[in-house]
Design a protein around this motif. Structure first.
Motif, PDB file in Angstrom:
ATOM      1  N   GLN A 149       0.834  -1.199   0.000  1.00 56.38           N
ATOM      2  CA  GLN A 149       0.000   0.000   0.000  1.00 56.38           C
ATOM      3  C   GLN A 149       0.868   1.248   0.000  1.00 56.38           C
ATOM      4  OE1 GLN A 149      -3.293  -0.077   2.747  1.00 56.38           O
ATOM      5  NE2 GLN A 149      -3.874  -2.142   2.177  1.00 56.38           N
ATOM      6  N   VAL A 152       2.090   1.594  -3.550  1.00 60.08           N
ATOM      7  CA  VAL A 152       1.107   2.065  -4.528  1.00 60.08           C
ATOM      8  C   VAL A 152       0.826   3.556  -4.364  1.00 60.08           C
ATOM      9  CG1 VAL A 152      -1.137   1.646  -3.389  1.00 60.08           C
ATOM     10  CG2 VAL A 152      -0.908   1.306  -5.851  1.00 60.08           C
TER      11      VAL A 152
ATOM     12  N   SER B  20      -7.200  -5.843   4.949  1.00 58.26           N
ATOM     13  CA  SER B  20      -6.275  -4.848   4.401  1.00 58.26           C
ATOM     14  C   SER B  20      -6.917  -3.469   4.305  1.00 58.26           C
ATOM     15  CB  SER B  20      -5.836  -5.258   2.992  1.00 58.26           C
ATOM     16  OG  SER B  20      -4.658  -6.005   3.041  1.00 58.26           O
ATOM     17  N   VAL B  21      -8.179  -3.456   3.941  1.00 56.97           N
ATOM     18  CA  VAL B  21      -8.898  -2.181   3.853  1.00 56.97           C
ATOM     19  C   VAL B  21      -9.033  -1.562   5.247  1.00 56.97           C
ATOM     20  CG1 VAL B  21     -11.154  -1.131   3.405  1.00 56.97           C
ATOM     21  CG2 VAL B  21     -10.130  -2.675   1.715  1.00 56.97           C
ATOM     22  N   ARG B  23      -6.987  -1.792   7.683  1.00 55.79           N
ATOM     23  CA  ARG B  23      -5.698  -1.182   8.013  1.00 55.79           C
ATOM     24  C   ARG B  23      -5.513   0.151   7.277  1.00 55.79           C
ATOM     25  NH1 ARG B  23       0.254  -4.075   7.466  1.00 55.79           N
ATOM     26  NH2 ARG B  23       1.474  -2.303   8.234  1.00 55.79           N
ATOM     27  N   ALA B  24      -5.874   0.156   5.998  1.00 57.19           N
ATOM     28  CA  ALA B  24      -5.753   1.394   5.218  1.00 57.19           C
ATOM     29  C   ALA B  24      -6.643   2.493   5.823  1.00 57.19           C
ATOM     30  CB  ALA B  24      -6.140   1.138   3.761  1.00 57.19           C
ATOM     31  N   ALA B 148      -7.729  -3.226  -1.791  1.00 52.52           N
ATOM     32  CA  ALA B 148      -7.238  -2.423  -0.667  1.00 52.52           C
ATOM     33  C   ALA B 148      -6.284  -1.331  -1.148  1.00 52.52           C
ATOM     34  CB  ALA B 148      -6.534  -3.323   0.354  1.00 52.52           C
ATOM     35  N   GLN B 149      -5.573  -1.595  -2.243  1.00 51.93           N
ATOM     36  CA  GLN B 149      -4.677  -0.573  -2.788  1.00 51.93           C
ATOM     37  C   GLN B 149      -5.480   0.580  -3.399  1.00 51.93           C
ATOM     38  OE1 GLN B 149      -1.412  -2.078  -5.117  1.00 51.93           O
ATOM     39  NE2 GLN B 149      -0.931  -3.664  -3.621  1.00 51.93           N
TER      40      GLN B 149
END
Lengths: 249, 249
Positions: A149, A152, B20-21, B23-24, B148-149
């Motif tokens: 992440q 990116v 992952s999302v 965390r973002a 997630a990216q």
């Protein structure tokens, strides 16, 4: 546009992240991926995250042993860090970095972006090799980004910037930028010189060289300038050898 | 700042991506996560990707059955799409979206960002519910981002915008630039030094100093760097005076 941009993963721990980074590279037009001493690299774990589309990016990734090898041939190296305190002056953001990278690439340079291990990030040993440092703004509640992440976000800024203005080749070619290797050669030669004239003390000269390194890393040093500086440094060394203390007349 | 921003994942296929999302979201200051009809949601698979830090974001995520439920109470809904052709006019980029979101949030609104399934993205049925659409610029070689990216890129832009003042990494203030007078002082000192070590010849040293001047004129020299360079130059002169030719030992 980003052909000469290289993504360097320094000692990544999880092959899945390498796969994810390969995919991010593909999305943002980067095909040059170098991995330094990964922990147990495993193509089977990395591939699903790369997806079939970025398989070639992953498969053509270079694996090397040291950071110096990874940035060989580059003219500028930028490291990422979450630690912005202390002496770390002039840290870039992803968008200010993108401006610098764009300028360097248009000037004929080859730029490496270095990302540290998932848990610890880059240490001072690695950042000493960097021309500049960059940090991604985050909430104070969660400052640690997933590796892919982080990649990116940074590549997205670089890609966006590369689209901003069409690529127009400059006028007469400027001298090519000095490579990181040449810059290191120069630092070592300078250090010897500064030791020889007692500007640096014998104890911990590497530390006292830091301001000199910082000064030069902000300059997009050209090949002819490298030659000029090496010439001056060598001349001082010649002088010391010829006339310095301990030389009989 | 982003308290009233909601991230909506529409029918995500992989629980790892939900982690992952989460965390973002934490990284970018968003705590409001809604998941619409996930395919086999599995907390054990999602948690490691969220890391312990974003566990609470994941655990407090709401799971609902329909997109209408997910955006209930919102004043604006923006969907993401990789399909920018056809009738899809006025599609936003992440940074133009961030401007709109910022304006809405500051105006007391509650905004949802909707991300479609990994494989197919949002269909017309879902985008019909959106106030606007947004697409992330990518290379034509690889237009499909990891879920997630994609989320982190969009939230990064929103977070960056939400900071009242632009994000500036810490660290002590930069030194003031060296004045022209200081630069001239330095050139003269350098010239003396380079003459003393026979790097410059006595005939027309001003001319031979030109490359040195040119090199320094491209640098935005700082006061501390001026001091550093003057220190080195003076030390070489001291060396020449102390040990140079003509000095008796």
């Amino acid at each position: 546009m980003l052909e000469e941009l290289r993504v360097v993963l320094f000692r990544p721990k999880y092959p899945e992240n390498i796969g994810s980074v390969a995919r991010a590279c593909l999305n943002m037009g980067v095909s040059n991926l170098v991995v330094v001493a990964p922990c147990g690299f495993n193509m089977e774990k990395a591939l699903p995250l790369a997806t079939v589309h970025a398989r070639h990016v992953l498969e053509s990734a270079t694996i090397v042993e040291t950071l110096a090898q990874a940035v060989d041939g580059c003219t500028a190296v930028f490291g990422t860090t979450a630690r912005t305190g202390g002496w770390r002056k002039g840290i870039l953001t992803p968008d200010s970095l993108a401006g610098v990278v764009d300028e360097r690439l248009r000037g004929g340079g080859r730029v490496a972006l270095v990302f540290g291990p998932e848990d610890k990030g880059l240490t001072n040993e690695e950042t000493a090799l960097c021309s500049g440092l960059m940090t991604i703004p985050t909430s104070q509640e969660g400052t640690s980004l997933n590796l892919a992440q982080a990649v990116v976000v940074v590549l997205y800024e670089c890609f966006k910037r590369s689209l901003d203005t069409p690529f127009v080749p400059g006028g007469p070619p400027e001298e090519r930028p000095a490579t990181v290797q040449e810059q290191e050669t120069m630092f070592h030669n300078f250090q010897e010189t500064l030791l020889a004239i007692n500007f640096l003390k014998d104890d911990n000269p590497d530390y006292w060289m830091l301001p000199v390194r910082r000064f030069f890393s902000k300059i997009n040093l050209r090949r002819n300038e490298f030659n000029l500086l090496m010439g001056i440094s060598r001349q001082v060394q010649w002088f010391v050898k010829t006339y310095g203390p301990g030389v009989k007349k």
